[in-house]
Design a protein around this motif. Sequence first.
Motif, PDB file in Angstrom:
ATOM      1  N   LEU A  74      27.017   5.691  96.861  1.00 24.80           N
ATOM      2  CA  LEU A  74      28.650   5.604  96.904  1.00 24.80           C
ATOM      3  C   LEU A  74      29.306   4.553  95.980  1.00 24.80           C
ATOM      4  O   LEU A  74      28.795   3.481  95.935  1.00 24.80           O
ATOM      5  CB  LEU A  74      29.105   5.608  98.344  1.00 24.80           C
ATOM      6  N   ALA A  75      30.092   4.875  95.204  1.00 22.74           N
ATOM      7  CA  ALA A  75      30.984   3.993  94.499  1.00 22.74           C
ATOM      8  C   ALA A  75      32.396   3.560  95.012  1.00 22.74           C
ATOM      9  O   ALA A  75      32.807   2.803  94.584  1.00 22.74           O
ATOM     10  CB  ALA A  75      31.024   4.477  92.836  1.00 22.74           C
ATOM     11  N   GLY A  76      32.803   4.495  95.660  1.00 21.72           N
ATOM     12  CA  GLY A  76      33.959   4.632  96.230  1.00 21.72           C
ATOM     13  C   GLY A  76      34.603   5.654  97.059  1.00 21.72           C
ATOM     14  O   GLY A  76      33.919   6.616  97.043  1.00 21.72           O
ATOM     15  N   PHE A  77      35.783   5.248  97.849  1.00 24.36           N
ATOM     16  CA  PHE A  77      36.230   6.594  98.562  1.00 24.36           C
ATOM     17  C   PHE A  77      37.685   6.176  98.693  1.00 24.36           C
ATOM     18  O   PHE A  77      38.242   5.395  98.746  1.00 24.36           O
ATOM     19  CB  PHE A  77      35.407   6.769  99.835  1.00 24.36           C
ATOM     20  N   MET A  78      38.061   7.639  99.092  1.00 27.96           N
ATOM     21  CA  MET A  78      39.968   7.515  99.590  1.00 27.96           C
ATOM     22  C   MET A  78      39.722   8.314 100.945  1.00 27.96           C
ATOM     23  O   MET A  78      39.423   9.323 100.943  1.00 27.96           O
ATOM     24  CB  MET A  78      40.653   8.406  98.455  1.00 27.96           C
ATOM     25  N   SER A  79      40.343   7.873 101.871  1.00 28.55           N
ATOM     26  CA  SER A  79      40.626   8.451 103.135  1.00 28.55           C
ATOM     27  C   SER A  79      42.063   9.041 103.292  1.00 28.55           C
ATOM     28  O   SER A  79      42.786   8.181 102.893  1.00 28.55           O
ATOM     29  CB  SER A  79      40.043   8.079 104.234  1.00 28.55           C
ATOM     30  N   PHE A  80      42.435  10.112 103.804  1.00 28.26           N
ATOM     31  CA  PHE A  80      43.697  10.536 103.707  1.00 28.26           C
ATOM     32  C   PHE A  80      44.142  11.547 104.830  1.00 28.26           C
ATOM     33  O   PHE A  80      43.132  12.391 105.275  1.00 28.26           O
ATOM     34  CB  PHE A  80      44.441  11.175 102.362  1.00 28.26           C
ATOM     35  N   ARG A  81      45.257  11.727 105.257  1.00 33.06           N
ATOM     36  CA  ARG A  81      45.574  12.661 106.274  1.00 33.06           C
ATOM     37  C   ARG A  81      46.621  13.712 105.595  1.00 33.06           C
ATOM     38  O   ARG A  81      47.312  13.186 104.690  1.00 33.06           O
ATOM     39  CB  ARG A  81      46.396  12.011 107.280  1.00 33.06           C
ATOM     40  N   ASP A  82      46.700  14.684 106.036  1.00 29.37           N
ATOM     41  CA  ASP A  82      47.485  15.917 105.510  1.00 29.37           C
ATOM     42  C   ASP A  82      48.564  16.057 106.567  1.00 29.37           C
ATOM     43  O   ASP A  82      48.615  15.780 107.440  1.00 29.37           O
ATOM     44  CB  ASP A  82      46.646  17.121 105.207  1.00 29.37           C
ATOM     45  N   GLY A  83      49.810  16.511 105.762  1.00 31.90           N
ATOM     46  CA  GLY A  83      50.881  16.769 106.648  1.00 31.90           C
ATOM     47  C   GLY A  83      51.449  15.454 107.370  1.00 31.90           C
ATOM     48  O   GLY A  83      52.153  15.736 108.276  1.00 31.90           O
ATOM     49  N   TYR A  84      51.383  14.370 106.859  1.00 32.19           N
ATOM     50  CA  TYR A  84      51.668  13.102 107.679  1.00 32.19           C
ATOM     51  C   TYR A  84      53.047  12.874 107.521  1.00 32.19           C
ATOM     52  O   TYR A  84      53.842  13.143 106.373  1.00 32.19           O
ATOM     53  CB  TYR A  84      50.824  11.945 106.925  1.00 32.19           C
ATOM     54  N   GLU A  85      53.680  12.490 108.406  1.00 28.58           N
ATOM     55  CA  GLU A  85      54.974  12.118 108.609  1.00 28.58           C
ATOM     56  C   GLU A  85      55.190  10.656 109.180  1.00 28.58           C
ATOM     57  O   GLU A  85      54.653  10.365 110.236  1.00 28.58           O
ATOM     58  CB  GLU A  85      55.796  13.126 109.353  1.00 28.58           C
ATOM     59  N   THR A  86      56.195   9.996 108.625  1.00 28.00           N
ATOM     60  CA  THR A  86      56.691   8.940 109.414  1.00 28.00           C
ATOM     61  C   THR A  86      58.035   8.367 108.974  1.00 28.00           C
ATOM     62  O   THR A  86      58.290   8.777 107.703  1.00 28.00           O
ATOM     63  CB  THR A  86      55.502   7.676 109.046  1.00 28.00           C
ATOM     64  N   PRO A  87      58.930   7.637 109.576  1.00 33.72           N
ATOM     65  CA  PRO A  87      60.165   7.354 109.265  1.00 33.72           C
ATOM     66  C   PRO A  87      60.394   6.561 107.856  1.00 33.72           C
ATOM     67  O   PRO A  87      61.075   6.957 107.212  1.00 33.72           O
ATOM     68  CB  PRO A  87      60.666   6.515 110.398  1.00 33.72           C
ATOM     69  N   GLU A  88      59.250   5.782 107.580  1.00 35.05           N
ATOM     70  CA  GLU A  88      59.277   4.895 106.594  1.00 35.05           C
ATOM     71  C   GLU A  88      59.324   5.762 105.105  1.00 35.05           C
ATOM     72  O   GLU A  88      59.803   5.468 104.142  1.00 35.05           O
ATOM     73  CB  GLU A  88      58.095   4.174 106.408  1.00 35.05           C
ATOM     74  N   LEU A  89      58.663   6.965 105.035  1.00 32.87           N
ATOM     75  CA  LEU A  89      58.790   7.881 103.907  1.00 32.87           C
ATOM     76  C   LEU A  89      59.812   8.628 103.836  1.00 32.87           C
ATOM     77  O   LEU A  89      59.976   9.251 102.488  1.00 32.87           O
ATOM     78  CB  LEU A  89      57.759   8.877 104.098  1.00 32.87           C
ATOM     79  N   GLY A  90      60.960   8.590 104.313  1.00 32.54           N
ATOM     80  CA  GLY A  90      62.117   9.327 104.276  1.00 32.54           C
ATOM     81  C   GLY A  90      62.066  10.605 103.901  1.00 32.54           C
ATOM     82  O   GLY A  90      61.580  11.416 104.569  1.00 32.54           O
ATOM     83  N   SER A  91      62.396  11.349 102.686  1.00 36.11           N
ATOM     84  CA  SER A  91      62.403  12.547 102.288  1.00 36.11           C
ATOM     85  C   SER A  91      61.159  12.935 101.472  1.00 36.11           C
ATOM     86  O   SER A  91      60.898  14.138 101.445  1.00 36.11           O
ATOM     87  CB  SER A  91      63.629  12.917 101.308  1.00 36.11           C
ATOM     88  N   PHE A  92      60.286  12.191 101.681  1.00 36.99           N
ATOM     89  CA  PHE A  92      58.894  12.274 100.923  1.00 36.99           C
ATOM     90  C   PHE A  92      57.752  12.716 101.789  1.00 36.99           C
ATOM     91  O   PHE A  92      56.752  12.219 101.999  1.00 36.99           O
ATOM     92  CB  PHE A  92      58.360  10.916 100.354  1.00 36.99           C
ATOM     93  N   GLN A  93      58.214  13.721 102.661  1.00 37.19           N
ATOM     94  CA  GLN A  93      57.120  14.279 103.690  1.00 37.19           C
ATOM     95  C   GLN A  93      57.475  15.601 103.955  1.00 37.19           C
ATOM     96  O   GLN A  93      58.664  16.222 103.618  1.00 37.19           O
ATOM     97  CB  GLN A  93      57.248  13.553 105.149  1.00 37.19           C
ATOM     98  N   PRO A  94      56.429  16.486 104.494  1.00 41.59           N
ATOM     99  CA  PRO A  94      55.174  15.882 104.966  1.00 41.59           C
ATOM    100  C   PRO A  94      54.278  15.575 103.749  1.00 41.59           C
ATOM    101  O   PRO A  94      54.650  16.097 102.507  1.00 41.59           O
ATOM    102  CB  PRO A  94      54.400  17.020 105.459  1.00 41.59           C
ATOM    103  N   SER A  95      53.454  14.777 103.998  1.00 39.07           N
ATOM    104  CA  SER A  95      52.632  14.039 102.685  1.00 39.07           C
ATOM    105  C   SER A  95      51.190  14.188 103.072  1.00 39.07           C
ATOM    106  O   SER A  95      50.643  14.028 104.112  1.00 39.07           O
ATOM    107  CB  SER A  95      53.273  12.693 102.345  1.00 39.07           C
ATOM    108  N   ASN A  96      50.051  14.044 101.736  1.00 39.00           N
ATOM    109  CA  ASN A  96      48.957  13.605 102.110  1.00 39.00           C
ATOM    110  C   ASN A  96      48.975  12.173 101.735  1.00 39.00           C
ATOM    111  O   ASN A  96      49.451  11.808 100.777  1.00 39.00           O
ATOM    112  CB  ASN A  96      48.025  14.263 100.846  1.00 39.00           C
ATOM    113  N   TYR A  97      48.748  11.529 102.832  1.00 40.19           N
ATOM    114  CA  TYR A  97      48.900  10.098 103.045  1.00 40.19           C
ATOM    115  C   TYR A  97      47.707   9.244 102.915  1.00 40.19           C
ATOM    116  O   TYR A  97      46.660   9.415 103.792  1.00 40.19           O
ATOM    117  CB  TYR A  97      49.577   9.748 104.512  1.00 40.19           C
ATOM    118  N   VAL A  98      47.783   8.642 101.827  1.00 40.20           N
ATOM    119  CA  VAL A  98      46.320   7.707 101.606  1.00 40.20           C
ATOM    120  C   VAL A  98      46.268   6.401 102.584  1.00 40.20           C
ATOM    121  O   VAL A  98      47.138   5.687 102.348  1.00 40.20           O
ATOM    122  CB  VAL A  98      46.229   7.316 100.267  1.00 40.20           C
ATOM    123  N   SER A  99      45.420   6.631 103.254  1.00 38.06           N
ATOM    124  CA  SER A  99      45.306   5.366 104.279  1.00 38.06           C
ATOM    125  C   SER A  99      44.297   4.399 103.931  1.00 38.06           C
ATOM    126  O   SER A  99      44.520   3.033 104.325  1.00 38.06           O
ATOM    127  CB  SER A  99      44.838   5.770 105.832  1.00 38.06           C
TER     128      SER A  99
END
Length: 186
Positions: free
Chosen positions: A80-105
């Motif tokens: 393993l050299a690296g990884f990215m974990s993410f959620r699909d369909g993510y929504e939070t008030p901080e993202l404004g109109s950029f949702q739903p999103s694939n949110y890289v956590s």
Amino acid sequence: MTTVEYVSDPDRYSEAIKRLLVVVDDEFVPPLSAREGTTQRSGLSDAERETNAEVSEAIETYHEACLEQHLILCHDDGELAGFMSFRDGYETPELGSFQPSNYVSTIAVDPEFRREGLARRMYGTILSDLPEEITSPYVSTRTWSSNESHLSLLAELGFQEVETIPDDRGDGVDTVYYAVSRSEFE
């Protein structure tokens, strides 16, 4: 040759992901081991840890949260050299109109593999090469205001700053949300 790919079954790399989380723990603000989870939105400046046992337990909790999400992995001959974990369909008030999103956590690259463009390649995968059933119209993430290498990469990829929470991670260290429309990469 390092392979970067979306994986639907990360079990093969589970222990390697946990090892990498331990390696990069203190590079995050606050450290991953001081967080309640991958999408914690409050209490980041108050996050504390005290003992090695607490660090180990907290990393295990964070590791489990990563495995419950979607993963993009970088591996080189099974290592393993690296990884990215993410959620699909993510929504939070901080993202404004950029949702739903694939949110890289979480995005992490092993120090031995840095400066090889792996973070850029993982972002390339989430931006344009995901299975249709988990693809959201936007890609988003958040980071801290002094994370210069990540901020630089996000700017190069066309991400827009959509929200800043001043001093959220301590005196002079803001939490900053970024997002981009996936349509810009079609």
